[in-house]
Scaffold this motif. Structure first.
Motif, short mmCIF file in Angstrom:
data_model
loop_
_atom_site.label_atom_id
_atom_site.label_comp_id
_atom_site.label_asym_id
_atom_site.label_seq_id
_atom_site.Cartn_x
_atom_site.Cartn_y
_atom_site.Cartn_z
N ALA A 372 0.85 -1.22 0.00
CA ALA A 372 0.00 0.00 0.00
C ALA A 372 0.87 1.25 0.00
CB ALA A 372 -0.91 -0.02 1.23
N LEU A 373 1.99 1.23 0.78
CA LEU A 373 2.90 2.37 0.82
C LEU A 373 3.54 2.61 -0.54
CD1 LEU A 373 4.34 4.56 2.45
CD2 LEU A 373 6.04 2.83 3.12
N VAL A 374 4.00 1.48 -1.18
CA VAL A 374 4.59 1.62 -2.52
C VAL A 374 3.55 2.17 -3.49
CG1 VAL A 374 5.59 0.35 -4.45
CG2 VAL A 374 6.31 -0.16 -2.11
N GLN A 375 2.32 1.68 -3.37
CA GLN A 375 1.25 2.14 -4.25
C GLN A 375 1.02 3.65 -4.06
OE1 GLN A 375 -0.79 -0.41 -5.82
NE2 GLN A 375 -2.21 0.90 -6.88
N ALA A 376 1.02 4.06 -2.81
CA ALA A 376 0.80 5.48 -2.54
C ALA A 376 1.94 6.33 -3.08
CB ALA A 376 0.63 5.69 -1.03
N ILE A 377 3.18 5.85 -2.88
CA ILE A 377 4.34 6.60 -3.39
C ILE A 377 4.27 6.71 -4.91
CG2 ILE A 377 6.84 6.53 -3.65
CD1 ILE A 377 6.99 5.23 -0.87
N ALA A 378 3.90 5.62 -5.56
CA ALA A 378 3.80 5.63 -7.02
C ALA A 378 2.72 6.58 -7.49
CB ALA A 378 3.54 4.22 -7.54
N ARG A 379 1.60 6.56 -6.79
CA ARG A 379 0.50 7.44 -7.19
C ARG A 379 0.89 8.90 -7.02
NH1 ARG A 379 -3.02 5.27 -4.36
NH2 ARG A 379 -2.93 6.63 -2.52
N ARG A 396 0.65 -4.46 -12.05
CA ARG A 396 1.70 -5.45 -11.76
C ARG A 396 1.90 -5.60 -10.25
NH1 ARG A 396 5.61 -2.95 -16.43
NH2 ARG A 396 4.75 -4.16 -18.19
N LEU A 397 1.86 -4.49 -9.56
CA LEU A 397 2.01 -4.54 -8.12
C LEU A 397 0.84 -5.29 -7.49
CD1 LEU A 397 3.90 -3.58 -5.87
CD2 LEU A 397 2.46 -1.55 -5.63
N ALA A 398 -0.36 -5.12 -8.04
CA ALA A 398 -1.54 -5.83 -7.53
C ALA A 398 -1.43 -7.33 -7.78
CB ALA A 398 -2.81 -5.27 -8.17
N ALA A 399 -0.93 -7.71 -8.99
CA ALA A 399 -0.74 -9.13 -9.29
C ALA A 399 0.27 -9.74 -8.34
CB ALA A 399 -0.29 -9.30 -10.73
#
Length: 559
Positions: A372-379, A396-399
């Motif tokens: 979730a943190l990586v997702q937030a940083i990417a967003r 890809r991160l979700a998979a």
């Protein structure tokens, strides 16, 4: 086990049976030697008796030849003397003196003057040898009864002046042999040099006067005495001792035989008793071995095996409760201690497992937080500046997160291939499950194969959504996998989409697909850009994990 107990009983009885068999053989050999010695001794005693009788009569006739009335051929005086002498010798028929021409001179009984004995073999032999002669079985011309003739020449110088003749009464000889007595089944035979039987016990009335069979004629003039086993004329099997006629000794053939049935009767009866005893002993030993074996061996073993099966079936409290000093009780007690220790370890393992599950759940939570943190940083970093790349990265991160969820939900051990494919495709076919089909055998992959396979399938689905069959309503994807020896072969087939054109360029997804698997699994991939759709084949070395395939995974459908 029963067969083994029988084998033990047989092994225990074998030495006893062998010893009894050895004693039986030794007893029979010893008895055989004893019977042969007894047969030889009996024949020797009978021959000594015959020799004594004949020798006594020889000296009687020697005395007769020395009588003056005989030497001077004084008929009247000779008749009186011979009559008186014959009356005192019961074993002779008559006693008379013949001239060299065979005519009677005088005797103990009246003999017709016309009677002539010149044709008799014993008379001729006495004239020829000038010695004492024992004749053959003969019918007396004086009494018409069977006798054994004896002849003694009266010699003066080199000339035979007369011949003294007598004969042993065969009825007296038969009575003498009978009086000696014989053992049951035994036989004594006396015969002349032609094999004509003079006396026999038993069955004298049947055999006296008959000739010994040709098979036994060789014994009459054998070189030396001996003992043989024969089947006698009366049908009795005997051990026969025989004494042949000899020039310097016995003038008659003598044999004495012992019935083998009578001789070995006590041993045979003892053998039957021993065999019955052995059979009863063996049967008793087998019965006792079965009873004792069942009571003290089979029952405890069955009890121990039953406890083990119950424990394997889930009855954790199952115990043998055996105690004692014997070996099987010690085995049962050891098994109880082992099961107690296993229960203790199981309790400890359950406690450790609870702690591990707590750590796994904590790890899952932390991994999800990390994603979730990586997702937030990417967003925050490039969602606005480059929405397409952000969406690809996010998928890809979700998979990857879905695959980790799958692995972590299975306690980090392994995952079924169907579950891995379903998790990787979920983001792309959530609303179009009818466009994707999965088919292949149940197979469990370790974590180091599950992650790269998830990433590859995700990239294939992403490309199919952008450029291939999953980008249209009618497009379909068929995913098939199979075992080929130690390798797993997966085929991704697209159809119903736009026409495929291979530009030859490699993007990040293509590189990821080619390099996702570790080299130790020997991965091979082949992409065939057909106009009707992409066909991608992936193969790698895969050994199925020793874990049960999740029953739910086989029923997973793309929703």
């Amino acid at each position: 086990m029963r067969a083994k107990l029988v084998a033990v009983a047989v092994a225990a009885l074998a030495p006893v049976i062998a010893m009894l068999a050895y004693n039986e053989v030794a007893m029979r050999l010893q008895r055989s030697q004893e019977v042969r010695m007894q047969a030889a001794q009996a024949a020797r005693q009978a021959s000594f008796e015959v020799e004594r009788i004949v020798e006594g009569l020889r000296w009687l006739m020697v005395a007769v030849t020395a009588m003056p009335s005989v030497r001077h051929q004084d008929a009247n005086t000779c008749n009186e003397a011979l009559t008186s002498l014959a009356a005192n010798v019961p074993n002779i028929q008559t006693l008379f003196v013949l001239s060299p021409a065979g005519t009677p001179i005088c005797g103990s009984a009246a003999i017709p003057r016309t009677t002539n004995f010149a044709d008799r073999d014993y008379f001729k032999k006495a004239l020829q040898t000038k010695a004492f002669v024992v004749g053959r079985y003969t019918k007396s011309r004086v009494s018409d009864s069977p006798v054994l003739p004896l002849a003694m020449p009266v010699v003066e110088g080199d000339r035979v002046r007369a011949v003294v003749v007598s004969g042993i009464r065969l009825d007296w000889l038969q009575n003498r042999v009978t009086e000696r007595g014989i053992a049951p089944g035994s036989a004594v035979t006396i015969a002349d040099d032609t094999g004509t039987i003079l006396a026999r016990v038993p069955l004298a009335e049947r055999f006296v006067g008959t000739v010994i069979p040709p098979d036994f004629q060789k014994l009459i003039h054998a070189d030396e005495p001996g003992v043989i086993n024969v089947m006698s004329q009366d049908g009795t099997e005997r051990v026969l001792g025989y004494r042949p006629i000899s020039e310097a000794g016995l003038p008659l053939y003598v044999s004495a035989g012992f019935s083998t049935a009578e001789a070995f009767g006590p041993i045979d009866r003892a053998t039957v008793n021993n065999v019955i005893g052995i059979v009863l002993g063996v049967a008793t030993a087998f019965c006792l071995s079965m009873f004792i074996g069942k009571r003290f061996i089979l029952t405890p073993i069955s009890h121990i095996a039953d406890v083990m099966e119950r424990w394997r079936g889930g009855e954790a409290a199952a115990r043998t409760r055996m105690n004692g000093t014997d070996e099987l009780a010690a085995v049962g007690a050891s098994l109880d201690r082992l099961l107690d220790e296993l229960d203790c370890r199981r309790t400890q393992n359950e406690s450790v497992e609870e702690e591990r599950m707590l750590l796994v759940r904590e790890l899952t939570h932390r991994v999800k937080n990390g994603f979730a943190l990586v997702q937030a940083i990417a967003r925050q970093t490039f969602a606005r500046s480059d929405p397409d790349r952000y969406r690809s990265f996010s998928e890809r991160l979700a998979a990857l997160g879905g695959t980790y969820d799958l692995i972590l939900s299975r306690e980090g051990l392994a995952s079924p291939i169907r579950a891995i494919l379903t998790a990787a495709l979920r983001a792309h076919v959530a609303s179009e499950a009818q466009n994707v089909s999965l088919d292949g055998p149940d197979f469990v992959l370790p974590p180091d194969l599950a992650l790269p396979l998830s990433l590859v399938v995700h990239e294939l689905a992403t490309n199919a959504t952008k450029y291939g069959s999953l980008g249209t309503e009618c497009g379909t994807v068929e995913v098939l996998w199979k075992r080929d020896g130690k390798r797993l072969v997966l085929t991704w087939t697209e159809s119903g989409g736009p026409t495929v054109i291979n530009t030859g360029k490699k993007g990040f997804g293509s590189v990821l697909i080619e390099r996702a698997f570790p080299a130790k699994f020997e991965p091979k991939c082949l992409a065939d850009y057909r106009p009707e759709g992409l066909v991608f084949e992936l193969s790698f070395t895969a050994v199925e994990m020793k874990a049960e395939i999740d029953a739910i995974a086989s029923k997973v459908e793309i929703a």
